[in-house]
Enzyme design. Structure first.
Site, PDB file in Angstrom:
ATOM      1  N   GLU A  44      -9.186  -0.794 -10.995  1.00 44.80           N
ATOM      2  CA  GLU A  44      -8.508  -2.086 -11.233  1.00 44.80           C
ATOM      3  C   GLU A  44      -8.145  -1.965 -12.592  1.00 44.80           C
ATOM      4  OE1 GLU A  44     -10.055  -5.388  -9.435  1.00 44.80           O
ATOM      5  OE2 GLU A  44      -9.588  -4.596  -7.339  1.00 44.80           O
ATOM      6  N   GLU A  55      -7.755   5.491  -1.974  1.00 50.72           N
ATOM      7  CA  GLU A  55      -7.093   6.586  -1.197  1.00 50.72           C
ATOM      8  C   GLU A  55      -6.206   7.221  -2.022  1.00 50.72           C
ATOM      9  OE1 GLU A  55      -7.092   3.220  -0.484  1.00 50.72           O
ATOM     10  OE2 GLU A  55      -6.999   3.161   1.759  1.00 50.72           O
TER      11      GLU A  55
HETATM   12  N1  THU Z   1      -7.410  -1.309  -2.281  1.00 53.54           N
HETATM   13  C1  THU Z   1      -7.986  -0.060  -1.873  1.00 53.54           C
HETATM   14  O1  THU Z   1      -8.532   0.493  -2.826  1.00 53.54           O
HETATM   15  N2  THU Z   1      -7.222   0.549  -0.917  1.00 53.54           N
HETATM   16  C2  THU Z   1      -6.437  -0.036   0.405  1.00 53.54           C
HETATM   17  O2  THU Z   1      -6.124   0.795   1.129  1.00 53.54           O
HETATM   18  C3  THU Z   1      -6.296  -1.593   0.364  1.00 53.54           C
HETATM   19  C4  THU Z   1      -6.573  -2.286  -1.279  1.00 53.54           C
HETATM   20  C5  THU Z   1      -7.892  -2.178  -3.090  1.00 53.54           C
HETATM   21  C6  THU Z   1      -7.028  -2.301  -4.141  1.00 53.54           C
HETATM   22  C7  THU Z   1      -7.708  -3.400  -4.981  1.00 53.54           C
HETATM   23  O3  THU Z   1      -8.508  -2.937  -6.061  1.00 53.54           O
HETATM   24  C8  THU Z   1      -8.549  -3.975  -3.874  1.00 53.54           C
HETATM   25  O4  THU Z   1      -8.685  -3.245  -2.894  1.00 53.54           O
HETATM   26  C9  THU Z   1      -8.293  -5.578  -3.436  1.00 53.54           C
HETATM   27  O5  THU Z   1      -6.821  -5.186  -3.011  1.00 53.54           O
END
Ligand code: THU
Length: 134
Positions: A44, A55
């Protein structure tokens, strides 16, 4: 590597999640036809909208190491009791690598109680990919 091992690799990757804003640690593990595995976790940013999903990080790592296909299976883990499926952007990112090698990888969406299995083509039907630019 068994499916359980692939899920374990995704869970291990999630331990390195940098998700101080959402508190939602995601792990991903890509398995290739040659048996190799590349993992990723979400990263993030203080500018919230710039978050990178697990992914997408995994695909970026794999392609930066030379992968251009051979994507056989993908395991995805979230922090909760329920399984999570890849977000829309990640489906598209996974599709690029899959289509380059002409595979339709199985996606293992793993929670503590169950593993839901879907083909990428089920998650992203009628996908737009590199062949469409030909
Ligand atoms: N997130 C992922 O890493 N993969 C996904 O397919 C869905 C969401 C992450 C993004 C963010 O850091 C957190 O999950 C909350 O949305």
């Amino acid at each position: 590597m068994t499916d359980e091992d692939l899920v374990a690799a995704a869970r291990a990757a999630a331990r390195h999640s940098y998700s101080p804003y959402s508190g939602f640690a995601v792990g991903a593990a890509l398995q290739f036809a040659d048996g190799s595995v590349v993992t990723g976790t979400n990263v993030e940013n203080a500018s919230y909208g710039l978050a990178l999903c697990a992914e997408t990080v995994a695909v970026g790592k794999a392609m930066a190491e030379g992968a251009r296909g051979g994507l056989a299976k993908v395991a995805v883990t979230g922090p909760g009791e329920d399984v999570i499926t890849p977000c829309g952007r990640c489906r598209q990112v996974l599709n690029e690598l899959a289509q380059l090698g002409g595979t339709d990888p199985e996606i293992l969406c793993a929670g503590p109680r169950e593993v839901r299995r879907m083909k990428l083509s089920e998650l992203l039907p009628h996908a737009f990919g590199p062949a469409d630019l030909g």
